[in-house]
Design an enzyme around this catalytic site. Structure first.
Site: not given
Ligand code: GLU
Length: 432
Positions: A64, A109-111
Site C-alpha cells: 500500500v 508505504a507498507k507491505g
C-alpha cells in the site's frame, strides 16, 4: 502481544481517528482531509508458491502506498498471520507521518504477506519472497517505493528482494530495499537503528522531564529487533530493565534483569520462552526473585518507563486505567488505541508517540538508501551521530509545538507531520 490477542479497535480505525483529530486542530478543509485519509494506491496479490513437499500453496500479500507528496514512498514489509489490508493501510499511513515528522524526503508505504514465517522452511520462505517481490515489482523501485524489514522479516529477506529485483532489471540495484546485509550495500548501524532511536528519544524525553534515565526502571514488551536492541542499549545507558517479554512469555524482576545474559541464550527466532509458553528454565540473567508474567501484566507494572515494542492495539480503554508507568515510549507502531490514549492523557501519563519514538529505523534506512545511490559508505559512528542529531531535533521541535499550543506530544507530532505533507500537496497542486 500474546498470540491470541484480539485487537479491540482496528489499526486503520486508530490511524483515521488520530488523523481526523489533528486535521480538526489545523482546520484543514474536508477535501484535504479526504486526500490524507485515503491510501493513494493499494495492491493485493494472490500468488502460488511451490512448497518443499511438491504441493502448491497460494499466499495473499499487499503493498500500500499511502501518500507520495513528499517523495518516493518508504516502509517495511511484514510477514505475519495477523496481516490484513486494514493493518497495512494503517501502517502505510503511519509511515507518511513518521517520515514527515523527522523530515525525510519520503512518503509512506507498507507491505505484508499473510504467513507464519517460522512455519516455512528457509527455501520456501525464499521462494515466497522472490515471488511476492515479482508480483509487487510493478509498483516498487529505488525512486518509487523502497521496502525494508518489519515484523517477521530481516536482512536475509531484504537480500532476496534485492537479488530478485536486480535479476529482473538485469543489473544490481542495491537502492531497491533498505535493511540489507552490510555486504550487499546495507548500512552499518541499520539493524539496531530503531532500538538506538528509542534510546536517543528516551534520553531526550528524560532530559526534558528532568528525570534521570540512569537507574530508571523500564519494562519492555517485545524482545525482537526493536525491543531487544532497545533493552540492551538502555541497560548500557544505566537504565534498570525490570521486565521483558516475547509473544510467548514475560519475566519480571524488580531488582533488574541481566539483559546481556538473555541475549546470549535466546532461542532461534529471538524467543526467551519455549513452545509450552514457559520461560526457558535455566535462563541465566533472570536472577533470584523473578516472577513469570503475561504480556498483559507487563503493561501494568509499576515502572518509570514502559516501552511497548511489539504490535499495535496493546494499550486500550480496558488496561489504560491500570497502567502505572509515568512515561510510555511507543517503540511499536500503533500500540495505543485512540480510546486508550484518551485515558492515558486524562491520567497525565507522558506518551512519546510511535511516529517519533520508532523513527530511528526509517531514518537509518534513508541513510542506507543515500549511501547506495552514491555508492559511498559511512562509518558507523557517523551513522549514529547523524541519527541522534535528526531524532533529537525532531523530538525537541515536537515538544516545543506541544508546549506552545498546549497539546500532547502525539497531537504535536501529527501537527508537524501533517503541516509538512499538506504543504507539499499544496505546492504540487491537484493534478491536472
Ligand atoms: N518497518 C520500520 C518502521 O515501521 C522501518 C521502515 C523502513 O525502514 O522503511 O518504521
Amino acid at each position: 502481544m500474546t498470540e491470541t490477542t484480539i485487537t479491540p479497535e482496528s489499526a486503520f480505525a486508530t490511524a483515521q481517528s488520530q488523523l481526523r483529530k489533528v486535521a480538526g486542530l489545523l482546520e484543514l478543509e474536508e477535501g484535504m482531509i479526504e486526500v490524507l485519509a485515503h491510501p493513494k494506491r493499494e495492491l493485493t496479490v494472490n500468488f502460488p508458491v511451490r512448497m518443499d513437499d511438491g504441493s502448491i500453496r497460494v499466499f495473499t500479500g499487499y503493498r500500500v502506498h499511502h501518500n507520495e507528496a513528499r517523495g518516493p514512498v518508504k516502509g517495511g514489509l511484514r510477514y505475519s498471520p495477523m496481516v490484513s489490508l486494514d493493518e497495512v493501510r494503517a501502517l502505510a499511513m503511519w509511515m507518511t507521518w513518521k517520515c514527515a515528522v523527522v523530515n525525510l524526503p519520503y512518503g509512506g508505504a507498507k507491505g505484508g504477506v499473510i504467513v507464519s514465517p517460522r512455519e516455512l522452511s528457509a527455501r520456501e520462505l525464499e521462494r515466497m519472497t522472490r515471488r511476492y517481490t515479482t508480483e509487487i515489482e510493478i509498483i516498487i523501485g529505488p525512486g518509487v517505493d523502497i521496502p525494508a524489514p518489519d515484523l517477521g522479516t530481516d536482512a536475509r529477506v531484504m537480500a532476496w528482494i534485492m537479488d530478485t529485483y536486480s535479476m529482473q532489471m538485469g543489473y544490481s540495484v542495491p537502492g531497491i530495499v533498505t535493511g540489507k546485509p552490510v555486504g550487499l550495500g546495507g548500512s552499518l548501524g541499520r539493524e539496531e537503528a530503531t532500538g538506538r532511536g528509542v534510546l536517543y528519544i528516551a534520553q531526550e524525553a528524560c532530559r526534558r522531564r528532568g528525570i534521570s534515565l540512569e537507574g530508571a526502571t523500564v519494562a519492555i514488551q517485545g524482545f525482537g529487533n526493536v525491543g531487544g536492541a532497545a533493552s540492551r542499549l538502555l541497560a548500557q545507558a544505566g537504565a534498570k530493565i525490570v521486565a521483558i517479554s516475547d509473544s510467548r512469555v514475560g519475566i519480571y524482576n524488580q531488582t533488574g534483569l541481566d539483559v546481556e545474559a538473555f541475549f546470549a541464550s535466546r532461542l532461534p527466532g529471538g524467543y526467551i520462552g519455549d513452545h509450552t509458553h514457559h520461560i526457558i528454565d535455566d535462563f541465566p540473567g533472570k536472577g533470584t526473585d523473578h516472577v513469570d508474567i503475561t504480556n498483559e501484566e507487563l503493561l501494568e507494572l509499576p515502572v518509570d518507563i514502559l516501552i511497548p515494542a511489539a504490535i499495535e492495539g496493546q494499550i486500550t480503554d480496558k488496561n489504560a486505567p491500570k497502567i502505572r508507568a509515568g512515561m510510555i515510549i511507543e517503540a511499536a507502531n500503533g500500540p495505543t488505541t485512540s480510546a486508550g490514549d484518551e485515558i492515558l492523557a486524562e491520567r497525565g501519563i507522558y506518551v512519546v508517540p510511535d511516529i517519533i519514538a520508532n523513527a530511528g529505523g526509517v531514518t537509518v534506512s534513508y541513510f542506507e538508501w543515500v549511501q547506495d545511490l552514491q555508492s559511498f559508505f559511512w562509518a558507523e559512528d557517523e551513522v549514529n551521530q547523524r541519527l541522534q542529531r535528526i531524532l533529537v531535533s525532531a523530538f525537541n521541535e515536537v515538544a516545543s509545538v506541544a508546549e506552545e499550543r498546549k497539546l500532547r506530544l502525539r497531537e504535536a507530532a501529527y501537527v508537524v507531520a501533517l503541516q509538512r505533507v499538506v504543504e507539499a500537496i499544496r505546492l504540487r497542486g491537484i493534478f491536472p
